[in-house]
Design a protein around this motif. Structure first.
Motif, short mmCIF file in Angstrom:
data_model
loop_
_atom_site.label_atom_id
_atom_site.label_comp_id
_atom_site.label_asym_id
_atom_site.label_seq_id
_atom_site.Cartn_x
_atom_site.Cartn_y
_atom_site.Cartn_z
N HIS A 117 0.88 -1.00 0.07
CA HIS A 117 0.01 -0.04 0.03
C HIS A 117 0.90 1.38 -0.03
O HIS A 117 1.62 1.33 0.90
N ASN A 118 0.78 2.03 -1.16
CA ASN A 118 1.65 3.13 -1.22
C ASN A 118 3.13 3.01 -0.80
O ASN A 118 3.51 3.82 0.05
N SER A 119 3.86 2.22 -1.31
CA SER A 119 5.20 1.60 -0.94
C SER A 119 6.22 2.11 -2.09
O SER A 119 7.25 1.48 -1.98
N GLU A 120 5.91 3.12 -2.77
CA GLU A 120 6.97 3.26 -4.01
C GLU A 120 8.27 3.66 -3.41
O GLU A 120 9.46 3.50 -4.18
N CYS A 121 8.52 4.24 -2.13
CA CYS A 121 9.66 4.88 -1.62
C CYS A 121 10.49 3.40 -1.57
O CYS A 121 11.79 3.68 -1.65
N TRP A 122 10.14 2.33 -1.12
CA TRP A 122 10.94 1.33 -0.64
C TRP A 122 10.79 0.06 -1.64
O TRP A 122 11.63 -1.03 -1.63
N LEU A 123 9.90 -0.02 -2.81
CA LEU A 123 9.81 -1.17 -3.46
C LEU A 123 10.90 -2.11 -4.05
O LEU A 123 10.74 -3.00 -4.22
N ASN A 145 -1.95 -5.58 -3.89
CA ASN A 145 -1.88 -4.35 -4.13
C ASN A 145 -3.22 -3.56 -3.26
O ASN A 145 -4.42 -3.73 -3.97
N ASP A 146 -2.99 -3.17 -2.01
CA ASP A 146 -4.14 -2.71 -1.36
C ASP A 146 -4.36 -1.17 -1.66
O ASP A 146 -4.19 -0.20 -0.93
N ALA A 147 -5.12 -0.96 -2.89
CA ALA A 147 -5.58 0.51 -3.12
C ALA A 147 -4.64 1.48 -3.13
O ALA A 147 -4.65 2.61 -2.66
N SER A 148 -3.60 0.90 -3.77
CA SER A 148 -2.33 2.26 -3.75
C SER A 148 -2.74 3.32 -4.71
O SER A 148 -3.01 2.95 -5.55
#
Length: 451
Positions: A117-123, A145-148
């Motif tokens: 969920h909204n993990s673009e910084c670490w993926l 993907n939980d509604a990122s």
């Protein structure tokens, strides 16, 4: 809308199915869904049928209650997920037929379970660590993907090709609702999508060391009814230093005796590794959403059902600390209430009386939180603070009894075990630990920590 795609990959020269068909499924067993590939392979070699199956090799999305097996060895009584309807589109019909033919040959040994969920910084770091695993068996990555609302899904699609190039099958599911459904829901859905005999849990902000899957897989074979954890390296390194020392230095015995502390599970959730069969026995994660400690509740149920805890004593995970972590959404009072009920259920019901070690704020709060029956079991408070001891007793003013209970306060050397200890560890320069050691008591028999 819920969606899922299963992409092609080559593992040991076998082609895995090309998915992309969207559908929903009625009630079935969440933990036991593994796909028709595994079932047919077992039948071909004359093996006993797996307790789980899902028709068509596709990925169902389930919202009902889950497997209710009475024991690990018992076969699941839940129905298998039915085959999805064949689409009207001739191309998709052909693809569905292909799925049922070409996906049979190879059982997945390990499914890496990754809620996002909204993990673009670490993926990027996280997915790179999956690619770099030195495990030589069959492995898949199951992402939900939980509604990122950020670029998480684009990053996942980018890494999908790299993962497939090294033989790691990729299953991507998710939904585009306005709000996320929560970590528990996302983990459950990722498990539904998976087909591995073992489950390796990973958070999208953490990084695995290359040997993680291999070493935990080896440990899980030796400890089939256990949650397998590992030591961790905190990032940033100077964050939560006491907590990190606790995670990494518990003895094998303390992995089961220190389950009541405010730190939560004695092996942290992003390090968990267990068999699918054992997960099925324990049940699913709580799907209450934000503010629910789903990992703690699962861990407690695991302990209640006789599960063990084993730690691989190597650092196999970089465990990231940041303000956006889901753990910060859980209220301290919520965790406190769950801890008290678990303490009462697992320890206090076996004791006729006990002493609370700490006559201060935390000790008195524990007393007030106990059920009336367990309050009556408290023989005394104990402490080292002469001012508290000089008061002689603690009066429970909130009691509904006409005569307010008065509980004696004693010096710890004069108190009678067993103890529930409400003193924080690793915070007194070793003074508390030295005092406890002078009593020559056995943890798990004469005392438990509830700090």
């Amino acid at each position: 809308m819920l969606w899922c795609s299963v992409r092609a990959s080559f593992i040991d020269n076998r082609l895995y199915p090309l998915g992309g068909i969207l559908y929903s499924s009625p009630r079935a067993c969440l933990m036991c869904v593994q796909g028709v590939r595994e079932r047919e392979m077992s039948e071909e070699v004359g093996a006993s049928r797996s307790p789980s199956s899902a028709a068509g090799g596709q990925v169902p999305f389930l919202h009902e209650e889950l497997c209710d097996c009475d024991s690990v060895s018992a076969k699941c009584k839940c129905p298998a997920a039915p085959s999805p309807p064949v689409p009207d589109n001739p191309q998709l019909q052909s693809r569905a037929s292909l799925d049922s033919i070409i996906g049979e040959g190879c059982r997945i040994q390990v499914s890496v379970i990754l809620p996002v969920h909204n993990s673009e910084c670490w993926l990027d770091e996280c997915l790179k660590s999956v690619v770099e695993q030195d495990f030589e068996g069959t492995m898949e990555l199951c992402v939900f993907n939980d509604a990122s609302k950020d670029n998480s899904i684009k990053i996942i699609e980018k890494w999908k090709l790299k993962l497939e190039d090294v033989g790691i099958r990729v299953v991507i599911g998710g939904h585009d609702s306005p709000q996320p459904q929560g970590v528990g829901f996302a983990k459950n859905q990722a498990i539904i999508q998976s087909s591995g005999t073992y489950l390796c849990f990973l958070d999208s902000d953490d990084v695995m060391m290359p040997q993680r899957v291999r070493l935990q897989y080896e440990a899980a074979i030796q400890h089939p009814n256990s949650i397998i954890g590992c030591q961790v390296r905190r990032e940033p390194m100077d964050s939560t230093e006491r907590y990190t020392r606790w995670i990494n230095n518990l003895t094998p015995g303390q992995l089961l005796t220190q389950v009541f502390t405010s730190y939560g599970p004695t092996v942290i959730m992003p390090t968990w590794f267990c068999s699918r069969e054992w997960f099925c026995h324990v049940g699913k994660f709580d799907e209450g959403g934000k503010g629910v400690p789903e990992d703690l509740l699962f861990f407690y149920e695991h302990i209640r059902k006789g599960g063990g805890v084993f730690r691989v004593d190597q650092c196999l995970l970089q465990y990231r600390y940041h303000p956006q972590a889901a753990t910060h959404s859980v209220l301290e009072e919520t965790i406190w209430n769950h801890r008290v009920r678990f303490l009462e259920d697992r320890a206090l019901k076996h004791w006729r009386s006990f002493t609370i070690w700490n006559a201060g704020k935390q000790g008195r709060k524990l007393y007030r939180s106990l059920s009336p029956a367990n309050q009556k079991k408290v023989a005394a408070f104990c402490d080292v603070d002469e001012n508290k001891i000089a008061k002689g007793f603690y009066t429970y003013q909130e009691s509904k009894e006409r005569r307010k209970p008065q509980i004696p306060i004693q010096h710890f050397r004069d108190a009678t075990p067993p103890f529930i200890i409400c003193v924080k560890l690793d915070l007194t320069g070793g003074g508390f630990e030295e005092n406890l050691a002078t009593l020559d008591l056995k943890e798990g028999l004469d005392y438990y920590h509830f700090n």
